[in-house]
Motif scaffolding. Structure first.
Motif, PDB file in Angstrom:
ATOM      1  N   LYS A  55      75.686  25.785   3.671  1.00 59.41           N
ATOM      2  CA  LYS A  55      76.277  24.442   3.598  1.00 59.41           C
ATOM      3  C   LYS A  55      75.219  23.412   3.194  1.00 59.41           C
ATOM      4  O   LYS A  55      75.480  22.526   2.381  1.00 59.41           O
ATOM      5  N   LEU A  56      74.008  23.559   3.755  1.00 56.27           N
ATOM      6  CA  LEU A  56      72.929  22.626   3.394  1.00 56.27           C
ATOM      7  C   LEU A  56      72.556  22.765   1.923  1.00 56.27           C
ATOM      8  O   LEU A  56      72.097  21.816   1.292  1.00 56.27           O
ATOM      9  N   ASP A  96      63.431  32.920  11.974  1.00 57.18           N
ATOM     10  CA  ASP A  96      63.560  32.358  10.631  1.00 57.18           C
ATOM     11  C   ASP A  96      62.673  31.134  10.412  1.00 57.18           C
ATOM     12  O   ASP A  96      62.568  30.638   9.295  1.00 57.18           O
ATOM     13  N   ASP A 114      68.332  18.326   9.716  1.00 51.41           N
ATOM     14  CA  ASP A 114      69.218  18.227   8.546  1.00 51.41           C
ATOM     15  C   ASP A 114      70.560  18.869   8.874  1.00 51.41           C
ATOM     16  O   ASP A 114      71.597  18.481   8.351  1.00 51.41           O
ATOM     17  N   GLY A 115      70.504  19.895   9.706  1.00 49.25           N
ATOM     18  CA  GLY A 115      71.720  20.615  10.072  1.00 49.25           C
ATOM     19  C   GLY A 115      71.632  21.097  11.503  1.00 49.25           C
ATOM     20  O   GLY A 115      70.534  21.281  12.043  1.00 49.25           O
ATOM     21  N   VAL A 116      72.799  21.265  12.140  1.00 51.38           N
ATOM     22  CA  VAL A 116      72.835  21.771  13.519  1.00 51.38           C
ATOM     23  C   VAL A 116      73.876  22.876  13.645  1.00 51.38           C
ATOM     24  O   VAL A 116      74.892  22.877  12.944  1.00 51.38           O
ATOM     25  N   ILE A 117      73.589  23.795  14.548  1.00 46.62           N
ATOM     26  CA  ILE A 117      74.579  24.788  14.943  1.00 46.62           C
ATOM     27  C   ILE A 117      75.042  24.400  16.339  1.00 46.62           C
ATOM     28  O   ILE A 117      74.227  24.237  17.250  1.00 46.62           O
ATOM     29  N   LEU A 154      70.845  33.166  19.267  1.00 47.76           N
ATOM     30  CA  LEU A 154      70.721  32.034  18.344  1.00 47.76           C
ATOM     31  C   LEU A 154      69.296  31.490  18.356  1.00 47.76           C
ATOM     32  O   LEU A 154      68.674  31.315  17.302  1.00 47.76           O
ATOM     33  N   VAL A 180      66.611  22.678  11.196  1.00 45.33           N
ATOM     34  CA  VAL A 180      67.836  23.119  11.880  1.00 45.33           C
ATOM     35  C   VAL A 180      67.651  23.053  13.401  1.00 45.33           C
ATOM     36  O   VAL A 180      66.660  23.554  13.932  1.00 45.33           O
ATOM     37  N   ALA A 218      75.475  34.448  15.896  1.00 45.57           N
ATOM     38  CA  ALA A 218      74.349  33.524  15.733  1.00 45.57           C
ATOM     39  C   ALA A 218      73.766  33.633  14.323  1.00 45.57           C
ATOM     40  O   ALA A 218      73.527  32.627  13.649  1.00 45.57           O
ATOM     41  N   ILE A 277      73.739  30.818  11.210  1.00 41.14           N
ATOM     42  CA  ILE A 277      72.575  30.345  10.446  1.00 41.14           C
ATOM     43  C   ILE A 277      72.854  30.479   8.942  1.00 41.14           C
ATOM     44  O   ILE A 277      72.590  29.556   8.163  1.00 41.14           O
ATOM     45  N   SER A 282      66.973  34.021  16.803  1.00 35.07           N
ATOM     46  CA  SER A 282      67.115  34.093  15.344  1.00 35.07           C
ATOM     47  C   SER A 282      66.464  32.884  14.679  1.00 35.07           C
ATOM     48  O   SER A 282      65.848  33.003  13.618  1.00 35.07           O
ATOM     49  N   LEU A 283      66.591  31.718  15.305  1.00 35.14           N
ATOM     50  CA  LEU A 283      65.990  30.513  14.724  1.00 35.14           C
ATOM     51  C   LEU A 283      64.460  30.580  14.785  1.00 35.14           C
ATOM     52  O   LEU A 283      63.778  30.172  13.857  1.00 35.14           O
ATOM     53  N   LEU A 317      75.270  27.737   7.905  1.00 32.70           N
ATOM     54  CA  LEU A 317      74.669  26.399   7.896  1.00 32.70           C
ATOM     55  C   LEU A 317      73.708  26.245   6.717  1.00 32.70           C
ATOM     56  O   LEU A 317      73.741  25.226   6.020  1.00 32.70           O
ATOM     57  N   LEU A 318      72.872  27.259   6.481  1.00 31.65           N
ATOM     58  CA  LEU A 318      71.932  27.151   5.357  1.00 31.65           C
ATOM     59  C   LEU A 318      72.698  27.076   4.040  1.00 31.65           C
ATOM     60  O   LEU A 318      72.326  26.339   3.130  1.00 31.65           O
ATOM     61  N   PRO A 356      64.670  23.439   5.303  1.00 25.51           N
ATOM     62  CA  PRO A 356      65.745  22.711   5.991  1.00 25.51           C
ATOM     63  C   PRO A 356      65.545  22.744   7.503  1.00 25.51           C
ATOM     64  O   PRO A 356      65.265  23.801   8.077  1.00 25.51           O
ATOM     65  N   ARG A 365      74.531  17.982   8.780  1.00 23.33           N
ATOM     66  CA  ARG A 365      75.528  19.031   8.476  1.00 23.33           C
ATOM     67  C   ARG A 365      75.672  19.950   9.689  1.00 23.33           C
ATOM     68  O   ARG A 365      74.715  20.192  10.433  1.00 23.33           O
ATOM     69  N   ARG A 406      62.922  30.672   6.188  1.00 27.36           N
ATOM     70  CA  ARG A 406      63.944  29.968   5.405  1.00 27.36           C
ATOM     71  C   ARG A 406      64.425  28.692   6.070  1.00 27.36           C
ATOM     72  O   ARG A 406      65.318  28.028   5.563  1.00 27.36           O
ATOM     73  N   LEU A 407      63.843  28.370   7.232  1.00 34.04           N
ATOM     74  CA  LEU A 407      64.220  27.103   7.877  1.00 34.04           C
ATOM     75  C   LEU A 407      63.081  26.617   8.760  1.00 34.04           C
ATOM     76  O   LEU A 407      62.105  27.326   9.017  1.00 34.04           O
TER      77      LEU A 407
END
Lengths: 391, 339
Positions: free
Chosen positions: B190-191, A236, A276-279, A229, A166, B180, B184, A232-233, B187-188, A164, A305, A240-241
């Motif tokens: 929800k996806l 990951d 696909d998704g945003v924070i 944030l 993000v 944070a 994540i 962490s992104l 959001l994951l 996904p 999302r 997982r993303l």
């Protein structure tokens, strides 16, 4: 191209001196209360000689050195006649019950106290303090240039197909003087937002803080440099993303039409990133929360999302609504705490920054203080672990 | 630890509907379900009881008498019910535990989540039960557990952890992960099709009122949350978290001159606004409309407060008070300027 962040021992901290201000180095764990805090900055320097807080639009490249476990706290007591209309009290407690609300309690804190000369206006004072603080943060890290790093991290986004995708939409305030976040030295409103940036730029000094509204909901410079944030992104990514990137967007658009236009533009940037998704993160309080909600709606309508990060502002004795604004599309929200809750009284051994709180109470024996006055305590980029839940 | 238990006339063993007029009564030791609580370790020093009808019809008297007993007994905790789905009994339990908490006595009731007594329970805790007495065996251990925790002054965790109904109070806690990381996760999730949230939305939506039928006949008032006050702020209106609102007579003034008015709002930079306070409260434009006959008449008072960090409950109260005065003065329309 990868950006490298090299960490060095705090023993390499340079001489802390600023003309016209008092500077004190506070060791980790000292029972000190710091008041009238404007910003917090991590000491950084670039081996290639370029500035650590660049104005040239080129952060997140090459290598940057950092002092590990050191933070500069800038404090300024604005002149009384202008003060009440502007900055709100901002406190960092390095001990006592308030220490859970700061990440700095176990770090070496370099506290600079600026004083307001007679007749100096808030905007001049703020600009002076901000520049001096960033400059000191850079000087403090100079000795790392001759030393060996303890650790080097590389930040690079490789392929992560099939996961996904993000993106982070990071809101930056621009509500006029004393309420600006800066992007490469320009106020957020003049920085061409919304725009896509490399996530490494966020971590590498592209964004600096000149926003002195509610302390708990403030995004001090160090929270970009160490952004939880973005980190962490990165972590990951590929696991997982698939980290699509960062969109910087403005908070406090000034008209309903501008708010809607900016929200749709931010969603369009996220779409261009293939998210696909945003924070969506929030900066400060009040009408910036409306910008966040409209952006959330615009993204959902564009098929992206969303999860929103924001703080609550509820009277602790009330069970009434707790968010400044809300849209039904905001069905996935992280709460970074209720800023109206009180933190127990504490008597520090020393006070730095100023002896009297802006509400007139003595800083040493102020009694209980609401979370809202603790710098970054309910940070709406999700930097800390505070949350709120129903009881 | 000493507990006092409240039950209705039926569970106290005094009788059924025919005894529902029983006035407040104090009995020694545990009665009825109190025995089950004692088996779980709750020591009940006295049982208070009251007929359901009596409580409903003489609430003030009943409450005063029961609180009188509580003040004498000074228990560590008050336990009420379980009332299950019984509305009158649940209401009495809820009202009593709420009043006890207000007096500083920790209190917990038990009843079905849809019992109207839940809303009456205020800051007291309510343990959920089945809708009828068949749920007694399941309810008593859970009620006892919370009663013991409260009686021992243990700090309670969340509603979910402790097994009480959410009262709605939001309390801070230090989570295991940063906001944070939690974002994540959310959001994951929800996806992947599972939408969760840490805080629900929902706001009071105020429907726009119907347009004023004929403005040229209307008495129009100026109201603002812009913190606009006479120069020097004589009544010390707060710049943040206002404690009240003020009414200032306009005495026929045509304009909010900067020499006479200022904003003390602490939520934005007021420098430009204070160069011309009409831009916060458009008295100049309203007077022009009045002269042109487009509005009937301007109400000769400005209502002002500071809208900055004000809790919703407080702001609602200000609104009601101001609207009440305006209505009494015959005002038919309000120009409310916000910042």
């Amino acid at each position: 191209m990868a950006w490298e962040l090299a960490s060095f021992s705090s023993n390499l901290i340079g001489e802390a001196r600023v003309e016209g201000a008092e500077v004190e180095i506070v060791p980790p764990g000292a029972p000190v209360r710091v008041t009238h805090v404007l910003d917090a900055v991590e000491p950084r320097v670039r081996p290639d000689g370029r500035p650590a807080f660049p104005m040239d639009g080129k952060a997140g490249e090459g290598r940057t050195n950092r002092l590990d476990g050191v933070v500069v706290l800038s404090c300024l007591d604005f002149a009384a006649e202008e003060r009440p209309l502007h900055e709100q009290e901002a406190i960092v407690d390095l001990g006592g019950p308030g220490a859970v609300h700061t990440p700095f309690a176990d770090e070496t804190c370099v506290v600079i106290s600026f004083y307001a000369p007679d007749g100096a206006r808030n905007e001049q004072l703020e600009a002076h303090a901000r520049k001096q603080t960033l400059s000191l943060a850079e000087r403090l890290a100079q000795q790392t240039l001759e030393a060996e790093p303890e650790q080097v991290e590389a930040f690079e986004l490789g392929e992560a197909e099939g996961l996904p995708r993000v993106a982070a939409l990071i809101q930056l305030s621009d509500l006029g003087p004393l309420y600006y976040q800066y992007v490469y030295g320009s106020p957020a409103g003049q920085a061409g937002l919304p725009r896509v940036v490399d996530p490494a730029e966020v971590l590498d000094g592209a964004i600096t803080c000149g926003e002195y509204h509610w302390a708990a909901m403030r995004n001090p410079t160090v929270f970009f440099q160490r952004n939880a944030l973005v980190r962490s992104l990165y972590r990951d990514h590929g696991g997982r993303l698939d980290f699509a990137g960062v969109v910087l967007m403005r908070g406090y658009e000034q008209s309903a039409a501008d708010k809607q236009r900016a929200a749709e533009a931010a969603a369009a940037r996220a779409r261009e990133l293939g998210a696909d998704g945003v924070i969506i993160t929030t900066d400060a309080g009040g009408n910036s929360h409306t910008d966040v909600m409209l952006t959330c709606r615009a993204c959902e309508q564009a098929g992206i999302r969303t999860t929103v990060i924001l703080a609550e502002e509820t009277d602790p004795e009330s069970t009434r609504p707790i968010l400044t604004d809300w849209v039904p599309e905001a069905d996935s929200i992280v709460s970074t705490g209720n800023v109206e809750e009180l933190v127990e009284a504490w008597t520090p051994e020393r006070v730095l920054g100023g002896d009297t709180l802006l509400d007139g109470r003595p800083a040493e024996g102020a009694g209980p203080i609401p979370v809202r006055n603790y710098l970054g305590a309910a940070n709406q980029m999700g930097q800390l672990a505070l949350g709120a839940r129903a009881e | 630890m000493r507990a006092v238990h409240y039950v209705n006339q039926f569970f106290a063993g005094l009788g059924g509907e025919d005894k529902a007029e029983t006035p407040p009564t104090r009995l020694d030791g545990a009665m009825g379900p109190g025995g089950g609580l004692e088996a779980e370790g709750v020591e009940i020093v006295a049982t208070l009881t009251c007929g359901d009808d009596y409580f409903a019809e003489h609430e003030q008297n009943a409450l005063a008498a029961l609180l009188g007993h509580l003040r004498e007994l000074r228990p560590d905790v008050l336990v009420a019910g379980p009332a299950f789905g019984s509305g009158r009994y649940g209401y009495a339990c809820g009202t009593l535990v709420a009043a006890a908490v207000a007096e500083g006595i920790p209190a917990v009731a038990a009843m079905h989540p849809e019992n109207p007594g839940v809303d009456a329970s205020g800051k007291a805790y309510v343990v959920p039960t089945a809708v009828n007495v068949a749920g007694m065996r399941d309810a008593l251990p859970r009620l006892a557990k919370l009663a013991l925790a409260l009686g021992e002054r243990r700090e309670l965790g969340s509603a979910e952890e402790e097994g009480y109904l959410v009262r709605g109070f939001r309390r801070n806690y230090i989570a295991e992960r940063t906001g944070a990381e939690r974002a994540i996760e959310l959001l994951l999730g929800k996806l992947a099709g599972e939408t969760r949230t840490e805080v629900g939305g929902g706001l009071d939506r105020v429907d726009p009122p119907v347009p004023v039928a004929d403005l040229s006949q209307a008495l129009v008032a100026l109201v603002t949350e812009a913190g606009c006050v006479p120069q020097g702020n004589p009544d010390r209106l707060q710049s943040v978290r206002a404690q009240g609102w003020f009414r200032y007579e306009l005495n026929g003034e045509d304009t909010l001159a900067s020499a006479r008015y200022e904003s003390v709002h602490g939520g934005f930079d007021v420098t430009l606004a204070n160069e011309d306070p009409n831009r916060l409260v458009p008295l100049d434009a309203a007077r022009a409309l009045e002269r042109e006959g487009r509005i009937g008449r301007l109400h000769e008072a400005l209502y002002t407060t500071t809208g900055n960090g004000t809790p919703v409950v407080v702001a609602t109260k200000f609104g009601r008070e101001i609207a009440g005065e305006l209505k009494e003065a015959g005002v038919g329309a309000v120009l409310l300027s916000g910042t």
